[in-house]
Design a protein around this motif. Structure first.
Motif, PDB file in Angstrom:
ATOM      1  N   SER A  24       0.836  -1.196   0.000  1.00 37.18           N
ATOM      2  CA  SER A  24       0.000   0.000   0.000  1.00 37.18           C
ATOM      3  C   SER A  24       0.873   1.249   0.000  1.00 37.18           C
ATOM      4  CB  SER A  24      -0.920   0.006   1.230  1.00 37.18           C
ATOM      5  OG  SER A  24      -1.614   1.229   1.323  1.00 37.18           O
ATOM      6  N   PRO A  25       0.542   2.243  -0.830  1.00 35.53           N
ATOM      7  CA  PRO A  25       1.316   3.493  -0.831  1.00 35.53           C
ATOM      8  C   PRO A  25       1.072   4.336   0.416  1.00 35.53           C
ATOM      9  CG  PRO A  25      -0.566   3.680  -2.305  1.00 35.53           C
ATOM     10  CD  PRO A  25      -0.518   2.251  -1.855  1.00 35.53           C
ATOM     11  N   ILE A  26       0.071   3.983   1.211  1.00 31.00           N
ATOM     12  CA  ILE A  26      -0.231   4.759   2.409  1.00 31.00           C
ATOM     13  C   ILE A  26       0.956   4.756   3.370  1.00 31.00           C
ATOM     14  CG2 ILE A  26      -1.737   4.920   4.425  1.00 31.00           C
ATOM     15  CD1 ILE A  26      -3.973   3.749   2.757  1.00 31.00           C
ATOM     16  N   GLY A  27       1.554   3.594   3.542  1.00 35.18           N
ATOM     17  CA  GLY A  27       2.694   3.496   4.442  1.00 35.18           C
ATOM     18  C   GLY A  27       3.874   4.309   3.966  1.00 35.18           C
ATOM     19  N   VAL A  28       4.161   4.240   2.663  1.00 35.67           N
ATOM     20  CA  VAL A  28       5.295   4.980   2.107  1.00 35.67           C
ATOM     21  C   VAL A  28       5.076   6.480   2.230  1.00 35.67           C
ATOM     22  CG1 VAL A  28       6.614   5.421   0.004  1.00 35.67           C
ATOM     23  CG2 VAL A  28       5.859   3.104   0.529  1.00 35.67           C
ATOM     24  N   VAL A  29       3.873   6.940   1.896  1.00 34.85           N
ATOM     25  CA  VAL A  29       3.577   8.372   1.994  1.00 34.85           C
ATOM     26  C   VAL A  29       3.644   8.842   3.448  1.00 34.85           C
ATOM     27  CG1 VAL A  29       1.816  10.131   1.629  1.00 34.85           C
ATOM     28  CG2 VAL A  29       2.191   8.371  -0.111  1.00 34.85           C
ATOM     29  N   SER A  30       3.091   8.059   4.350  1.00 31.48           N
ATOM     30  CA  SER A  30       3.090   8.436   5.761  1.00 31.48           C
ATOM     31  C   SER A  30       4.511   8.550   6.305  1.00 31.48           C
ATOM     32  CB  SER A  30       2.301   7.415   6.578  1.00 31.48           C
ATOM     33  OG  SER A  30       0.964   7.323   6.133  1.00 31.48           O
ATOM     34  N   LEU A  31       5.334   7.557   6.005  1.00 32.46           N
ATOM     35  CA  LEU A  31       6.708   7.585   6.503  1.00 32.46           C
ATOM     36  C   LEU A  31       7.526   8.678   5.836  1.00 32.46           C
ATOM     37  CD1 LEU A  31       7.603   3.790   6.850  1.00 32.46           C
ATOM     38  CD2 LEU A  31       6.723   5.384   8.558  1.00 32.46           C
ATOM     39  N   SER A  32       7.248   8.955   4.568  1.00 32.99           N
ATOM     40  CA  SER A  32       7.968  10.021   3.869  1.00 32.99           C
ATOM     41  C   SER A  32       7.660  11.378   4.483  1.00 32.99           C
ATOM     42  CB  SER A  32       7.603  10.017   2.381  1.00 32.99           C
ATOM     43  OG  SER A  32       8.000   8.814   1.768  1.00 32.99           O
ATOM     44  N   MET A  33       6.394  11.603   4.801  1.00 30.18           N
ATOM     45  CA  MET A  33       6.023  12.876   5.410  1.00 30.18           C
ATOM     46  C   MET A  33       6.538  12.977   6.843  1.00 30.18           C
ATOM     47  SD  MET A  33       4.549  14.477   3.006  1.00 30.18           S
ATOM     48  CE  MET A  33       4.029  15.899   3.958  1.00 30.18           C
ATOM     49  N   MET A  34       6.513  11.858   7.565  1.00 26.02           N
ATOM     50  CA  MET A  34       6.952  11.891   8.954  1.00 26.02           C
ATOM     51  C   MET A  34       8.458  12.082   9.069  1.00 26.02           C
ATOM     52  SD  MET A  34       6.627   8.994  11.955  1.00 26.02           S
ATOM     53  CE  MET A  34       7.902   7.981  11.184  1.00 26.02           C
ATOM     54  N   SER A  35       9.213  11.353   8.263  1.00 26.62           N
ATOM     55  CA  SER A  35      10.671  11.420   8.372  1.00 26.62           C
ATOM     56  C   SER A  35      11.241  12.583   7.572  1.00 26.62           C
ATOM     57  CB  SER A  35      11.290  10.104   7.908  1.00 26.62           C
ATOM     58  OG  SER A  35      10.895   9.809   6.568  1.00 26.62           O
ATOM     59  N   GLY A  36      11.076  12.538   6.253  1.00 23.12           N
ATOM     60  CA  GLY A  36      11.645  13.585   5.416  1.00 23.12           C
ATOM     61  C   GLY A  36      10.930  14.904   5.528  1.00 23.12           C
ATOM     62  N   GLY A  37       9.600  14.893   5.449  1.00 24.11           N
ATOM     63  CA  GLY A  37       8.843  16.133   5.476  1.00 24.11           C
ATOM     64  C   GLY A  37       8.997  16.891   6.778  1.00 24.11           C
ATOM     65  N   ASP A  38       8.746  16.237   7.879  1.00 29.15           N
ATOM     66  CA  ASP A  38       8.852  16.891   9.186  1.00 29.15           C
ATOM     67  C   ASP A  38      10.291  17.276   9.507  1.00 29.15           C
ATOM     68  OD1 ASP A  38       7.634  17.594  11.857  1.00 29.15           O
ATOM     69  OD2 ASP A  38       9.087  16.089  12.499  1.00 29.15           O
ATOM     70  N   GLY A  39      11.223  16.432   9.116  1.00 28.80           N
ATOM     71  CA  GLY A  39      12.629  16.721   9.389  1.00 28.80           C
ATOM     72  C   GLY A  39      13.138  17.938   8.643  1.00 28.80           C
ATOM     73  N   PHE A  40      12.866  18.001   7.354  1.00 25.22           N
ATOM     74  CA  PHE A  40      13.319  19.145   6.562  1.00 25.22           C
ATOM     75  C   PHE A  40      12.571  20.427   6.938  1.00 25.22           C
ATOM     76  CE2 PHE A  40      15.013  15.926   3.570  1.00 25.22           C
ATOM     77  CZ  PHE A  40      16.298  16.432   3.462  1.00 25.22           C
ATOM     78  N   ALA A  41      11.327  20.289   7.357  1.00 22.27           N
ATOM     79  CA  ALA A  41      10.573  21.466   7.792  1.00 22.27           C
ATOM     80  C   ALA A  41      11.260  22.130   8.974  1.00 22.27           C
ATOM     81  CB  ALA A  41       9.147  21.062   8.163  1.00 22.27           C
ATOM     82  N   ASP A  42      11.748  21.333   9.903  1.00 27.46           N
ATOM     83  CA  ASP A  42      12.424  21.889  11.072  1.00 27.46           C
ATOM     84  C   ASP A  42      13.791  22.473  10.706  1.00 27.46           C
ATOM     85  OD1 ASP A  42      12.338  21.926  14.214  1.00 27.46           O
ATOM     86  OD2 ASP A  42      14.344  21.237  13.675  1.00 27.46           O
ATOM     87  N   ILE A  43      14.533  21.747   9.868  1.00 30.95           N
ATOM     88  CA  ILE A  43      15.875  22.215   9.487  1.00 30.95           C
ATOM     89  C   ILE A  43      15.799  23.530   8.724  1.00 30.95           C
ATOM     90  CG2 ILE A  43      17.896  21.683   8.089  1.00 30.95           C
ATOM     91  CD1 ILE A  43      17.420  18.723   8.740  1.00 30.95           C
ATOM     92  N   VAL A  44      14.931  23.574   7.719  1.00 27.06           N
ATOM     93  CA  VAL A  44      14.810  24.779   6.895  1.00 27.06           C
ATOM     94  C   VAL A  44      14.124  25.896   7.663  1.00 27.06           C
ATOM     95  CG1 VAL A  44      13.828  25.717   4.768  1.00 27.06           C
ATOM     96  CG2 VAL A  44      14.805  23.415   4.777  1.00 27.06           C
ATOM     97  N   GLY A  45      13.073  25.541   8.426  1.00 25.70           N
ATOM     98  CA  GLY A  45      12.329  26.559   9.162  1.00 25.70           C
ATOM     99  C   GLY A  45      13.168  27.272  10.201  1.00 25.70           C
ATOM    100  N   ARG A  46      14.062  26.565  10.875  1.00 26.91           N
ATOM    101  CA  ARG A  46      14.906  27.186  11.889  1.00 26.91           C
ATOM    102  C   ARG A  46      15.873  28.196  11.278  1.00 26.91           C
ATOM    103  NH1 ARG A  46      15.120  24.983  17.049  1.00 26.91           N
ATOM    104  NH2 ARG A  46      13.887  23.071  17.326  1.00 26.91           N
ATOM    105  N   ARG A  47      16.318  27.928  10.069  1.00 28.96           N
ATOM    106  CA  ARG A  47      17.334  28.787   9.457  1.00 28.96           C
ATOM    107  C   ARG A  47      16.722  29.954   8.678  1.00 28.96           C
ATOM    108  NH1 ARG A  47      22.529  26.760   9.379  1.00 28.96           N
ATOM    109  NH2 ARG A  47      22.759  24.650  10.201  1.00 28.96           N
ATOM    110  N   TYR A  48      15.612  29.688   8.004  1.00 28.55           N
ATOM    111  CA  TYR A  48      15.082  30.711   7.104  1.00 28.55           C
ATOM    112  C   TYR A  48      13.624  31.070   7.401  1.00 28.55           C
ATOM    113  CZ  TYR A  48      19.093  28.799   4.614  1.00 28.55           C
ATOM    114  OH  TYR A  48      20.363  28.342   4.282  1.00 28.55           O
ATOM    115  N   GLY A  49      13.103  30.566   8.500  1.00 30.82           N
ATOM    116  CA  GLY A  49      11.687  30.778   8.785  1.00 30.82           C
ATOM    117  C   GLY A  49      11.388  32.047   9.548  1.00 30.82           C
ATOM    118  N   SER A  50      11.688  33.180   8.961  1.00 26.68           N
ATOM    119  CA  SER A  50      11.408  34.457   9.634  1.00 26.68           C
ATOM    120  C   SER A  50       9.937  34.854   9.503  1.00 26.68           C
ATOM    121  CB  SER A  50      12.301  35.557   9.052  1.00 26.68           C
ATOM    122  OG  SER A  50      12.110  35.672   7.652  1.00 26.68           O
ATOM    123  N   VAL A  51       9.305  34.444   8.409  1.00 32.21           N
ATOM    124  CA  VAL A  51       7.892  34.773   8.196  1.00 32.21           C
ATOM    125  C   VAL A  51       7.042  33.628   8.743  1.00 32.21           C
ATOM    126  CG1 VAL A  51       6.122  35.382   6.513  1.00 32.21           C
ATOM    127  CG2 VAL A  51       8.504  36.071   6.129  1.00 32.21           C
TER     128      VAL A  51
END
Length: 232
Positions: free
Chosen positions: A179-206
Motif C-alpha cells: 500500500s502506498p499509504i505506508g510509504v507516503v506516511s513515513l515520507s512525510m513523517m521522516s523527510g517532510g517533518d525533518g526538513f521542515a524543522d531544518i529549513v524553518g529554523r534557518r530561514y523561517g522568519s515569516v
C-alpha cells in the motif's frame, strides 16, 4: 565339485560378513544405521542447507543489514555530537530524516514472501526496546540521549523518538510495500517533518498567521520534501 566350492566359499564369505557388520545385526538393519552414522550425516546436513527456503535466508540477511545500518547511523551522530562537530538540534533532525528514509530504502532487499514484513519489523522493534531501556534509565547512554532528545533528558526518549519508531513498526506490519499509504506516511513523517524543522529554523522568519511557531518556508519545504520522497 560344486558342493566343495560352496563349502570352500562359505568360510570366506562368513568371514567377510563378520568384518563388514557388527555381530547381531542383519545387513538390512545395519545399512540404515551406517547411512545415518556415517556418510548420511554430511548428506543430511547438505540436504538441510539445500532445502532451506531462499526467502528466509534473504530476509534474514536483509534484517541483519538494516539493523546494523540503523545502529551505525545513530552511533555516528552520537560521536559527531560528542565531538561537537554537529549541533545537537541538527544531529537530532538528521537522524530523524535518515532513519525513516534509509529504512524504507532497505525494503527492496527483502523477498516477496508473506513473512518478509515480519523480518523487516524486527528493525523498529529492536530500536523501540532500546529506547525503552534507556528512557526508563535501566541503562545509560548519554551520547544517544544527546543526539536524539531535545533537552538531553532520558525521559524524552519515551516520547517523540519512541512514537517515531512505533509508527515505523505499525507501517511495516499494516501497509508494508502493498500500500502506498505506508510509504507516503513515513515520507512525510521522516523527510517532510525533518526538513521542515531544518529549513524553518534557518530561514523561517515569516511565520504562519495561525501558528507563530511555524513558518511558511518550513511548511512549504515539508510538503516538497515529503512529496519527493514519496515519489521515489
Amino acid at each position: 565339485m560344486a558342493a566343495a566350492g560352496a563349502a570352500c566359499a562359505s568360510p570366506h564369505s562368513s568371514l567377510l560378513l563378520s568384518r563388514s557388520r557388527p555381530h547381531g545385526l542383519s545387513p538390512a538393519s545395519y545399512m540404515p544405521r551406517r547411512l545415518i552414522l556415517g556418510v548420511g550425516t554430511s548428506a543430511v546436513a547438505a540436504l538441510a542447507v539445500a532445502t532451506a527456503p531462499p526467502a528466509v535466508l534473504q530476509d534474514g540477511a536483509a534484517t541483519l543489514f538494516a539493523t546494523a545500518g540503523a545502529y551505525a547511523l545513530v552511533r555516528t551522530f552520537d560521536v559527531l555530537t560528542e565531538r561537537r562537530l554537529v549541533e545537537k538540534s541538527l544531529s537530532r533532525k538528521i537522524v530523524h530524516v535518515l532513519s525513516g528514509v534509509l529504512f524504507m530504502a532497505s525494503w527492496p532487499l527483502f523477498s516477496n514472501s508473506t513473512e518478509a514484513r515480519y523480518f523487516a519489523a524486527v528493525v523498529p522493534f529492536l530500536n523501540s526496546l532500546r529506547l525503552l531501556i534507556y528512557g526508563l534509565r535501566l541503562y545509560t547512554d548519554e551520547a544517544l540521549v544527546k543526539s536524539v532528545s531535545r533537552e538531553g533528558k532520558p525521559e524524552e526518549l519515551l516520547r517523540g523518538p519512541l512514537y517515531y519508531v512505533l509508527v515505523l513498526l505499525f507501517s511495516v506490519l499494516v501497509f508494508w510495500r502493498e500500500s502506498p499509504i505506508g510509504v507516503v506516511s513515513l515520507s512525510m513523517m521522516s523527510g517532510g517533518d525533518g526538513f521542515a524543522d531544518i529549513v524553518g529554523r534557518r530561514y523561517g522568519s515569516v511565520k504562519l498567521p495561525f501558528n507563530q511557531k511555524k513558518s511558511w518556508i518550513g511548511s512549504i519545504s515539508m510538503f516538497i520534501s515529503g512529496f519527493l520522497l514519496s515519489s521515489m
